[in-house]
Design an enzyme around this catalytic site. Structure first.
Site, PDB file in Angstrom:
ATOM      1  N   TYR A  73      -5.061 -10.135   5.013  1.00 44.81           N
ATOM      2  CA  TYR A  73      -4.990  -9.114   6.058  1.00 44.81           C
ATOM      3  C   TYR A  73      -5.151  -9.721   7.443  1.00 44.81           C
ATOM      4  CZ  TYR A  73      -4.460  -5.351   2.753  1.00 44.81           C
ATOM      5  OH  TYR A  73      -3.922  -4.533   1.789  1.00 44.81           O
ATOM      6  N   ARG A  77      -1.795 -11.050   8.248  1.00 48.85           N
ATOM      7  CA  ARG A  77      -0.872  -9.963   8.622  1.00 48.85           C
ATOM      8  C   ARG A  77      -1.228  -9.413  10.003  1.00 48.85           C
ATOM      9  NH1 ARG A  77      -0.898  -5.854   3.707  1.00 48.85           N
ATOM     10  NH2 ARG A  77       0.473  -4.683   5.123  1.00 48.85           N
ATOM     11  N   GLN A 124       3.860   5.159   7.120  1.00 48.46           N
ATOM     12  CA  GLN A 124       3.156   4.462   6.036  1.00 48.46           C
ATOM     13  C   GLN A 124       2.704   3.080   6.517  1.00 48.46           C
ATOM     14  OE1 GLN A 124       5.573   4.967   2.141  1.00 48.46           O
ATOM     15  NE2 GLN A 124       6.969   5.568   3.782  1.00 48.46           N
ATOM     16  N   ASP A 153       0.770  -1.262  10.836  1.00 50.01           N
ATOM     17  CA  ASP A 153       0.862  -1.964  12.129  1.00 50.01           C
ATOM     18  C   ASP A 153       0.731  -0.949  13.267  1.00 50.01           C
ATOM     19  OD1 ASP A 153       4.365  -2.060  11.444  1.00 50.01           O
ATOM     20  OD2 ASP A 153       3.435  -0.844  13.009  1.00 50.01           O
ATOM     21  N   HIS A 173      -1.489   5.458   5.513  1.00 51.74           N
ATOM     22  CA  HIS A 173      -2.080   4.358   4.746  1.00 51.74           C
ATOM     23  C   HIS A 173      -3.015   3.492   5.587  1.00 51.74           C
ATOM     24  CE1 HIS A 173       1.516   4.786   1.804  1.00 51.74           C
ATOM     25  NE2 HIS A 173       0.603   5.691   1.606  1.00 51.74           N
TER      26      HIS A 173
HETATM   27  C1  BV8 Z   1      -3.457   7.079  -5.168  1.00 50.42           C
HETATM   28  C2  BV8 Z   1      -1.541   0.050   2.776  1.00 50.42           C
HETATM   29  C3  BV8 Z   1      -5.066   8.214  -6.454  1.00 50.42           C
HETATM   30  C4  BV8 Z   1      -2.028  -1.278   2.295  1.00 50.42           C
HETATM   31  C5  BV8 Z   1      -0.111   0.979   1.007  1.00 50.42           C
HETATM   32  C6  BV8 Z   1       3.079   9.017  -8.798  1.00 50.42           C
HETATM   33  C7  BV8 Z   1       4.056   8.327  -9.432  1.00 50.42           C
HETATM   34  C8  BV8 Z   1       3.926   6.928  -9.617  1.00 50.42           C
HETATM   35  C9  BV8 Z   1       2.820   6.217  -9.125  1.00 50.42           C
HETATM   36  C10 BV8 Z   1       1.847   6.918  -8.494  1.00 50.42           C
HETATM   37  C11 BV8 Z   1       1.962   8.306  -8.344  1.00 50.42           C
HETATM   38  N1  BV8 Z   1       0.875   8.708  -7.672  1.00 50.42           N
HETATM   39  C12 BV8 Z   1       0.069   7.635  -7.401  1.00 50.42           C
HETATM   40  C13 BV8 Z   1       0.646   6.531  -7.897  1.00 50.42           C
HETATM   41  C14 BV8 Z   1       0.100   5.196  -7.801  1.00 50.42           C
HETATM   42  C15 BV8 Z   1       0.447   4.506  -6.465  1.00 50.42           C
HETATM   43  C16 BV8 Z   1       1.941   4.362  -6.322  1.00 50.42           C
HETATM   44  O1  BV8 Z   1       2.609   5.132  -5.656  1.00 50.42           O
HETATM   45  N2  BV8 Z   1       2.464   3.308  -6.946  1.00 50.42           N
HETATM   46  C17 BV8 Z   1       3.919   3.053  -6.834  1.00 50.42           C
HETATM   47  C18 BV8 Z   1       4.112   1.645  -6.365  1.00 50.42           C
HETATM   48  C19 BV8 Z   1       4.588   3.283  -8.126  1.00 50.42           C
HETATM   49  N3  BV8 Z   1      -0.101   5.248  -5.344  1.00 50.42           N
HETATM   50  C20 BV8 Z   1      -1.383   4.979  -4.977  1.00 50.42           C
HETATM   51  O2  BV8 Z   1      -2.090   4.163  -5.530  1.00 50.42           O
HETATM   52  C21 BV8 Z   1      -1.924   5.786  -3.817  1.00 50.42           C
HETATM   53  N4  BV8 Z   1      -3.245   6.251  -4.132  1.00 50.42           N
HETATM   54  O3  BV8 Z   1      -2.563   7.531  -5.840  1.00 50.42           O
HETATM   55  O4  BV8 Z   1      -4.775   7.346  -5.355  1.00 50.42           O
HETATM   56  C22 BV8 Z   1      -6.282   8.880  -6.071  1.00 50.42           C
HETATM   57  C23 BV8 Z   1      -6.181  10.191  -5.672  1.00 50.42           C
HETATM   58  C24 BV8 Z   1      -7.366  10.869  -5.340  1.00 50.42           C
HETATM   59  C25 BV8 Z   1      -8.589  10.186  -5.420  1.00 50.42           C
HETATM   60  C26 BV8 Z   1      -8.646   8.839  -5.781  1.00 50.42           C
HETATM   61  C27 BV8 Z   1      -7.453   8.150  -6.073  1.00 50.42           C
HETATM   62  C28 BV8 Z   1      -2.089   4.893  -2.546  1.00 50.42           C
HETATM   63  C29 BV8 Z   1      -0.803   4.327  -2.134  1.00 50.42           C
HETATM   64  C30 BV8 Z   1      -0.977   3.572  -0.778  1.00 50.42           C
HETATM   65  C31 BV8 Z   1      -1.119   2.083  -0.976  1.00 50.42           C
HETATM   66  N5  BV8 Z   1      -1.170   1.391   0.323  1.00 50.42           N
HETATM   67  N6  BV8 Z   1      -0.222   0.352   2.205  1.00 50.42           N
HETATM   68  C32 BV8 Z   1      -1.236  -2.425   2.862  1.00 50.42           C
HETATM   69  O5  BV8 Z   1      -0.297  -2.224   3.633  1.00 50.42           O
HETATM   70  O6  BV8 Z   1      -1.607  -3.565   2.529  1.00 50.42           O
HETATM   71  S1  BV8 Z   1       1.457   1.278   0.358  1.00 50.42           S
HETATM   72  C33 BV8 Z   1       2.521   0.191   1.231  1.00 50.42           C
HETATM   73  O7  BV8 Z   1       3.620   0.003   0.387  1.00 50.42           O
HETATM   74  C34 BV8 Z   1       3.093   0.717   2.512  1.00 50.42           C
HETATM   75  O8  BV8 Z   1       2.165   1.422   3.284  1.00 50.42           O
HETATM   76  C35 BV8 Z   1       4.232   1.605   2.014  1.00 50.42           C
HETATM   77  O9  BV8 Z   1       3.771   2.881   1.694  1.00 50.42           O
HETATM   78  C36 BV8 Z   1       4.627   0.916   0.727  1.00 50.42           C
HETATM   79  C37 BV8 Z   1       5.874   0.128   0.957  1.00 50.42           C
HETATM   80  O10 BV8 Z   1       6.910   1.053   0.949  1.00 50.42           O
HETATM   81  P1  BV8 Z   1       7.941   1.103   2.198  1.00 50.42           P
HETATM   82  O11 BV8 Z   1       7.207   1.264   3.455  1.00 50.42           O
HETATM   83  O12 BV8 Z   1       8.951   2.077   1.807  1.00 50.42           O
HETATM   84  O13 BV8 Z   1       8.527  -0.388   2.242  1.00 50.42           O
HETATM   85  P2  BV8 Z   1       9.354  -1.163   1.146  1.00 50.42           P
HETATM   86  O14 BV8 Z   1       9.127  -2.576   1.435  1.00 50.42           O
HETATM   87  O15 BV8 Z   1       9.087  -0.620  -0.191  1.00 50.42           O
HETATM   88  O16 BV8 Z   1      10.877  -0.789   1.488  1.00 50.42           O
HETATM   89  C38 BV8 Z   1      11.391  -1.099   2.741  1.00 50.42           C
HETATM   90  C39 BV8 Z   1      12.631  -0.229   2.879  1.00 50.42           C
HETATM   91  O17 BV8 Z   1      13.159  -0.467   4.189  1.00 50.42           O
HETATM   92  C40 BV8 Z   1      13.730  -0.570   1.884  1.00 50.42           C
HETATM   93  O18 BV8 Z   1      14.300   0.632   1.396  1.00 50.42           O
HETATM   94  C41 BV8 Z   1      14.743  -1.352   2.727  1.00 50.42           C
HETATM   95  O19 BV8 Z   1      16.074  -1.131   2.295  1.00 50.42           O
HETATM   96  C42 BV8 Z   1      14.529  -0.754   4.103  1.00 50.42           C
HETATM   97  N7  BV8 Z   1      14.839  -1.641   5.220  1.00 50.42           N
HETATM   98  C43 BV8 Z   1      14.733  -2.998   5.264  1.00 50.42           C
HETATM   99  N8  BV8 Z   1      15.091  -3.439   6.520  1.00 50.42           N
HETATM  100  C44 BV8 Z   1      15.378  -2.320   7.256  1.00 50.42           C
HETATM  101  C45 BV8 Z   1      15.204  -1.183   6.434  1.00 50.42           C
HETATM  102  N9  BV8 Z   1      15.415   0.073   6.880  1.00 50.42           N
HETATM  103  C46 BV8 Z   1      15.815   0.218   8.190  1.00 50.42           C
HETATM  104  N10 BV8 Z   1      15.992  -0.835   9.037  1.00 50.42           N
HETATM  105  C47 BV8 Z   1      15.798  -2.111   8.608  1.00 50.42           C
HETATM  106  N11 BV8 Z   1      15.977  -3.120   9.448  1.00 50.42           N
END
Ligand code: BV8
Ligand code: ZN
Length: 262
Positions: free
Chosen positions: A73, A76, A107, A110, A125
């Protein structure tokens, strides 16, 4: 910045944005990609590449090796400090000026939206700039950067809490942790009452954040997606703008307001 031709999808999106009254902008890591901040999909680089971001961003990883996770972190945080908002961030701030009451939900951990002039984005987040005690949750001062930038992959022991000496942790939401209730509530409320939601640079795979655009669509709002790739949000988007945020968003703002004025 090379302007892109105003093609049909951009014209449709401009018409929707031009007539919208209650707008939500929802952003993910792709929003900051052109500022040099790697997305979550982008494999970690350098000495971090042997780690999986989703595994590092967990309370378990921090308990097992606080210095490793804190080092990541810190690395980052320094990368974000070196970064600059891109024209996409500036266009989002312009939309907020042009459409009063626009709610920006991100989300991203930064601060590039804030540095682009966006007033108080809703950070679902958390943030890289709000460390707190992992024991008593007492806010902790941001580390002084006199220590310089940690080389990538270097483990950095977290400071101890001034009150209970427990290790200080980053103020982000880790996988398995609940989102800040007030942020989630604000986001769901805004999505439930908007007439247009612009989703930018998110893969729509992390929940409950990924619910936000779906709530808006379910309640009849128009959804515009900006992403160079296909995502699960394609199906709910009225218009898909296949391109990079820093190129497409300025062109969209131009098409609505500058073109209009032209
Ligand atoms: C929780 C902070 C329970 C930390 C982050 C339902 C279904 C399945 C799974 C779950 C569900 N509910 C919960 C879950 C579990 C889990 C989850 O979702 N897992 C996934 C992976 C399957 N969720 C959790 O654990 C959440 N908590 O459920 O707690 C609970 C409830 C009550 C009480 C107690 C507990 C917490 C989730 C948050 C985790 N923290 N970030 C850190 O940053 O280090 S998540 C982190 O990853 C980001 O914040 C963001 O949310 C995620 C990344 O996703 P994106 O931002 O979309 O980025 P990504 O890289 O994936 O994609 C980039 C996109 O940009 C691509 O599409 C690409 O094509 C595009 N792109 C690229 N370049 C460009 C562009 N677009 C435009 N212009 C460009 N130039
Ligand atoms: Zn403490």
């Amino acid at each position: 910045m090379d302007s892109i031709p105003v093609d049909q999808p951009l014209r449709e999106a401009a018409a929707l944005l031009g007539q919208a009254r209650r707008v939500v902008v929802f952003t993910g890591a792709g929003m900051s990609a052109e500022s040099g901040v790697p997305t979550f999909r982008d494999a970690l680089t350098g000495l971090w590449q042997r780690y999986d971001a989703q595994a590092l961003a967990t309370p378990e990883a921090f308990r097992a090796d606080p210095a490793l996770v804190w080092g990541w972190y810190e690395w980052r945080r320094h990368a974000v400090r070196r970064a600059r908002p891109n024209p996409g961030h500036l266009a989002v701030a312009a939309i907020q000026t042009r459409v009063p009451g626009t709610v920006l939900i991100t989300q991203n951990v930064d601060d590039l939206h804030e540095r682009a002039g966006s007033p108080d984005p809703v950070h679902l987040h958390g943030s890289l700039f709000a460390p707190r005690c992992s024991g008593c949750a007492r806010p902790a001062p941001s580390p002084d950067d006199a220590a310089g930038e940690p080389a990538d992959g270097r483990r950095v022991p977290p400071p101890g809490c001034a009150r209970c000496a427990a290790p200080v942790r980053p103020g982000v939401v880790w996988f398995g942790e609940a989102l800040p209730p007030e942020a989630l509530e604000t986001a769901v409320e805004a999505a439930s009452s908007c007439d247009l939601l612009l989703t930018v640079g998110t893969s729509g795979l992390v929940y409950p954040a990924a619910e936000i655009p779906q709530v808006a669509a379910r309640l009849g709002a128009a959804v515009i997606q900006v992403n160079p790739e296909q995502t699960p949000l394609d199906g709910i988007a009225e218009v898909n703008l296949r391109g990079a945020a820093a190129v497409v968003l300025p062109a969209l703002v131009d098409a609505v307001w500058v073109g209009a004025a032209g």
